[in-house]
Scaffold this motif. Structure first.
Motif, mmCIF file in Angstrom:
data_model
loop_
_atom_site.group_PDB
_atom_site.id
_atom_site.type_symbol
_atom_site.label_atom_id
_atom_site.label_comp_id
_atom_site.label_asym_id
_atom_site.label_seq_id
_atom_site.Cartn_x
_atom_site.Cartn_y
_atom_site.Cartn_z
ATOM 1 N N ALA A 165 0.857 -1.185 0.000
ATOM 2 C CA ALA A 165 0.000 0.000 0.000
ATOM 3 C C ALA A 165 0.889 1.229 0.000
ATOM 4 O O ALA A 165 2.082 1.159 0.341
ATOM 5 C CB ALA A 165 -0.929 0.015 1.207
ATOM 6 N N THR A 166 0.296 2.356 -0.372
ATOM 7 C CA THR A 166 0.998 3.643 -0.336
ATOM 8 C C THR A 166 0.416 4.491 0.776
ATOM 9 O O THR A 166 -0.812 4.631 0.893
ATOM 10 C CB THR A 166 0.868 4.365 -1.688
ATOM 11 O OG1 THR A 166 1.471 3.555 -2.707
ATOM 12 C CG2 THR A 166 1.567 5.721 -1.648
ATOM 13 N N PHE A 167 1.292 5.053 1.592
ATOM 14 C CA PHE A 167 0.898 5.872 2.739
ATOM 15 C C PHE A 167 1.377 7.304 2.506
ATOM 16 O O PHE A 167 2.550 7.528 2.232
ATOM 17 C CB PHE A 167 1.537 5.336 4.025
ATOM 18 C CG PHE A 167 1.105 3.948 4.391
ATOM 19 C CD1 PHE A 167 0.182 3.732 5.401
ATOM 20 C CD2 PHE A 167 1.632 2.846 3.724
ATOM 21 C CE1 PHE A 167 -0.210 2.447 5.749
ATOM 22 C CE2 PHE A 167 1.242 1.553 4.050
ATOM 23 C CZ PHE A 167 0.318 1.354 5.066
ATOM 24 N N THR A 168 0.468 8.252 2.648
ATOM 25 C CA THR A 168 0.825 9.666 2.515
ATOM 26 C C THR A 168 0.498 10.390 3.807
ATOM 27 O O THR A 168 -0.659 10.467 4.216
ATOM 28 C CB THR A 168 0.079 10.329 1.347
ATOM 29 O OG1 THR A 168 0.414 9.660 0.134
ATOM 30 C CG2 THR A 168 0.460 11.802 1.238
ATOM 31 N N GLU A 169 1.542 10.881 4.460
ATOM 32 C CA GLU A 169 1.378 11.694 5.670
ATOM 33 C C GLU A 169 1.284 13.146 5.193
ATOM 34 O O GLU A 169 2.278 13.725 4.760
ATOM 35 C CB GLU A 169 2.586 11.484 6.587
ATOM 36 C CG GLU A 169 2.407 12.024 7.985
ATOM 37 C CD GLU A 169 3.569 11.656 8.906
ATOM 38 O OE1 GLU A 169 3.502 12.036 10.089
ATOM 39 O OE2 GLU A 169 4.541 11.009 8.449
ATOM 40 N N PRO A 170 0.094 13.768 5.242
ATOM 41 C CA PRO A 170 -0.072 15.088 4.617
ATOM 42 C C PRO A 170 0.716 16.194 5.296
ATOM 43 O O PRO A 170 1.174 17.127 4.632
ATOM 44 C CB PRO A 170 -1.579 15.336 4.698
ATOM 45 C CG PRO A 170 -2.044 14.497 5.843
ATOM 46 C CD PRO A 170 -1.163 13.286 5.847
ATOM 47 N N LYS A 171 0.856 16.074 6.614
ATOM 48 C CA LYS A 171 1.608 17.072 7.374
ATOM 49 C C LYS A 171 2.440 16.332 8.415
ATOM 50 O O LYS A 171 1.957 15.996 9.488
ATOM 51 C CB LYS A 171 0.670 18.088 8.044
ATOM 52 C CG LYS A 171 -0.113 18.948 7.064
ATOM 53 C CD LYS A 171 -0.989 19.948 7.787
ATOM 54 C CE LYS A 171 -1.751 20.824 6.799
ATOM 55 N NZ LYS A 171 -2.601 21.823 7.489
ATOM 56 N N TYR A 172 3.683 16.078 8.052
ATOM 57 C CA TYR A 172 4.585 15.317 8.903
ATOM 58 C C TYR A 172 4.650 15.892 10.311
ATOM 59 O O TYR A 172 4.848 17.086 10.502
ATOM 60 C CB TYR A 172 5.968 15.327 8.250
ATOM 61 C CG TYR A 172 7.107 14.782 9.061
ATOM 62 C CD1 TYR A 172 7.115 13.474 9.512
ATOM 63 C CD2 TYR A 172 8.216 15.585 9.334
ATOM 64 C CE1 TYR A 172 8.182 12.973 10.223
ATOM 65 C CE2 TYR A 172 9.295 15.091 10.037
ATOM 66 C CZ TYR A 172 9.272 13.791 10.492
ATOM 67 O OH TYR A 172 10.344 13.300 11.202
ATOM 68 N N MET A 173 4.425 15.019 11.297
ATOM 69 C CA MET A 173 4.486 15.366 12.719
ATOM 70 C C MET A 173 3.445 16.410 13.125
ATOM 71 O O MET A 173 3.603 17.065 14.161
ATOM 72 C CB MET A 173 5.892 15.846 13.113
ATOM 73 C CG MET A 173 6.907 14.724 13.224
ATOM 74 S SD MET A 173 8.584 15.325 13.639
ATOM 75 C CE MET A 173 8.257 16.329 15.101
ATOM 76 N N ALA A 174 2.353 16.526 12.375
ATOM 77 C CA ALA A 174 1.339 17.524 12.728
ATOM 78 C C ALA A 174 0.639 17.206 14.044
ATOM 79 O O ALA A 174 0.164 18.109 14.728
ATOM 80 C CB ALA A 174 0.306 17.640 11.608
ATOM 81 N N LEU A 175 0.583 15.923 14.407
ATOM 82 C CA LEU A 175 -0.150 15.528 15.609
ATOM 83 C C LEU A 175 0.758 15.003 16.712
ATOM 84 O O LEU A 175 0.272 14.476 17.711
ATOM 85 C CB LEU A 175 -1.184 14.440 15.257
ATOM 86 C CG LEU A 175 -2.226 14.797 14.200
ATOM 87 C CD1 LEU A 175 -3.183 13.619 13.984
ATOM 88 C CD2 LEU A 175 -3.008 16.046 14.594
ATOM 89 N N ASN A 176 2.076 15.134 16.531
ATOM 90 C CA ASN A 176 2.971 14.563 17.525
ATOM 91 C C ASN A 176 4.245 15.397 17.661
ATOM 92 O O ASN A 176 4.511 16.275 16.836
ATOM 93 C CB ASN A 176 3.311 13.107 17.165
ATOM 94 C CG ASN A 176 3.669 12.956 15.700
ATOM 95 O OD1 ASN A 176 4.625 13.561 15.236
ATOM 96 N ND2 ASN A 176 2.900 12.153 14.974
ATOM 97 N N GLU A 220 5.263 19.306 6.396
ATOM 98 C CA GLU A 220 5.355 19.016 4.966
ATOM 99 C C GLU A 220 4.905 17.584 4.687
ATOM 100 O O GLU A 220 4.979 16.715 5.552
ATOM 101 C CB GLU A 220 6.787 19.213 4.474
ATOM 102 C CG GLU A 220 7.276 20.656 4.541
ATOM 103 C CD GLU A 220 6.472 21.563 3.631
ATOM 104 O OE1 GLU A 220 6.205 21.172 2.473
ATOM 105 O OE2 GLU A 220 6.096 22.666 4.091
ATOM 106 N N PRO A 221 4.448 17.281 3.461
ATOM 107 C CA PRO A 221 3.988 15.933 3.150
ATOM 108 C C PRO A 221 5.136 14.965 2.908
ATOM 109 O O PRO A 221 6.241 15.366 2.516
ATOM 110 C CB PRO A 221 3.174 16.133 1.866
ATOM 111 C CG PRO A 221 3.812 17.314 1.205
ATOM 112 C CD PRO A 221 4.243 18.220 2.334
ATOM 113 N N VAL A 222 4.860 13.685 3.129
ATOM 114 C CA VAL A 222 5.833 12.640 2.814
ATOM 115 C C VAL A 222 5.054 11.376 2.475
ATOM 116 O O VAL A 222 4.025 11.082 3.096
ATOM 117 C CB VAL A 222 6.812 12.402 3.989
ATOM 118 C CG1 VAL A 222 6.091 11.962 5.251
ATOM 119 C CG2 VAL A 222 7.891 11.406 3.595
ATOM 120 N N THR A 223 5.520 10.649 1.467
ATOM 121 C CA THR A 223 4.826 9.459 0.978
ATOM 122 C C THR A 223 5.764 8.262 0.985
ATOM 123 O O THR A 223 6.937 8.384 0.630
ATOM 124 C CB THR A 223 4.287 9.687 -0.448
ATOM 125 O OG1 THR A 223 3.307 10.729 -0.417
ATOM 126 C CG2 THR A 223 3.642 8.428 -1.009
#
Length: 237
Positions: A94-105, A169-172
């Motif tokens: 599967a492909t995972f895209t984190e739209p905003k890296y570390m936005a919730l942590n 920033e995003p990362v995939t």
């Protein structure tokens, strides 16, 4: 006087080393508004330590988005559809895209692929997962039913794992786990980053089998979109 100076230096060093650990300890799982699972056929379970802290599955959110899913945690969660099973030799990806890296942590948290799920949601569950972080690390772990490590407590770095340009920033990452013969491989963005003997994984206190349910794994306080969750099997002639 020299012993006193050395003692003070040692104390200062211990304080510096303890600071990041304290930061991690304070990163408690949050509650996601409008949480729960709204994708038909899917279910999930949170980690036992999350449950012991008062968290529940509905404090994380799993919804359909496009042809895939949008996941926001909350407590650390494993999601699966009992109809999604794989046996023998296969690849789940599967492909995972984190739209905003570390936005919730406050530090990187991983997300990835689950295989070999058996007795999921019970106190006898076993499964393996390979997950990526947006800082270039990956981690392979499992439950059998107690947690067990495959490549260390914090995983390891690999150049194949994409790094976010900066927090926000995003990362995939494309993550694939392959069972082939006597090996279990984890590939990230087309490169095998970890290869393990099946006999080291399917053993007492670890996996019951590499045959079983496949699904998704998310650490706490993490958000990502998932697309292209598929299983493929070798073509036989």
């Amino acid at each position: 006087m020299r012993p006193i100076r050395h003692s003070a230096s040692a104390v200062a060093a211990l304080i510096l080393l303890a600071a990041p650990l304290a930061a991690r300890a304070q990163d408690a799982a949050r509650t996601v508004a409008g949480g729960g699972i709204s994708v038909p056929g899917w279910t999930g379970t949170i980690d036992a330590r999350e449950a012991a802290a008062g968290q529940v599955l509905s404090n994380a959110k799993f919804v359909a988005e496009g042809n895939g899913f949008h996941v926001t945690t909350g407590p650390a969660v494993t999601y699966w559809n009992p109809a999604n099973r794989a046996a023998g030799d296969y690849t789940v990806k599967a492909t995972f895209t984190e739209p905003k890296y570390m936005a919730l942590n406050t530090h990187p948290h991983p997300y990835g692929i689950v295989i070999g799920g058996n007795d999921l949601g019970t106190d006898q569950q076993s499964y393996l997962y390979c997950a990526a972080y947006g800082n270039g690390n990956f981690i392979v772990r499992g439950f059998g039913p107690a947690p067990f490590q495959v490549n260390g407590p914090r995983g390891e770095a690999n150049a194949a794992v994409h790094k976010a340009a900066a927090p926000g920033e995003p990362v995939t990452q494309e993550i694939a786990v392959t069972v082939s013969g006597d090996r279990v491989n984890c590939a990230i963005n087309g490169t095998v980053v970890g290869s393990y003997a099946k006999s080291d994984l399917v053993t007492a206190g670890k996996l019951k089998s590499t045959d079983g349910v496949y699904g998704l794994r998310f650490a706490h306080n993490t958000e990502a979109m998932v697309s292209g969750l598929t299983v493929t099997r070798p073509v036989t002639k």
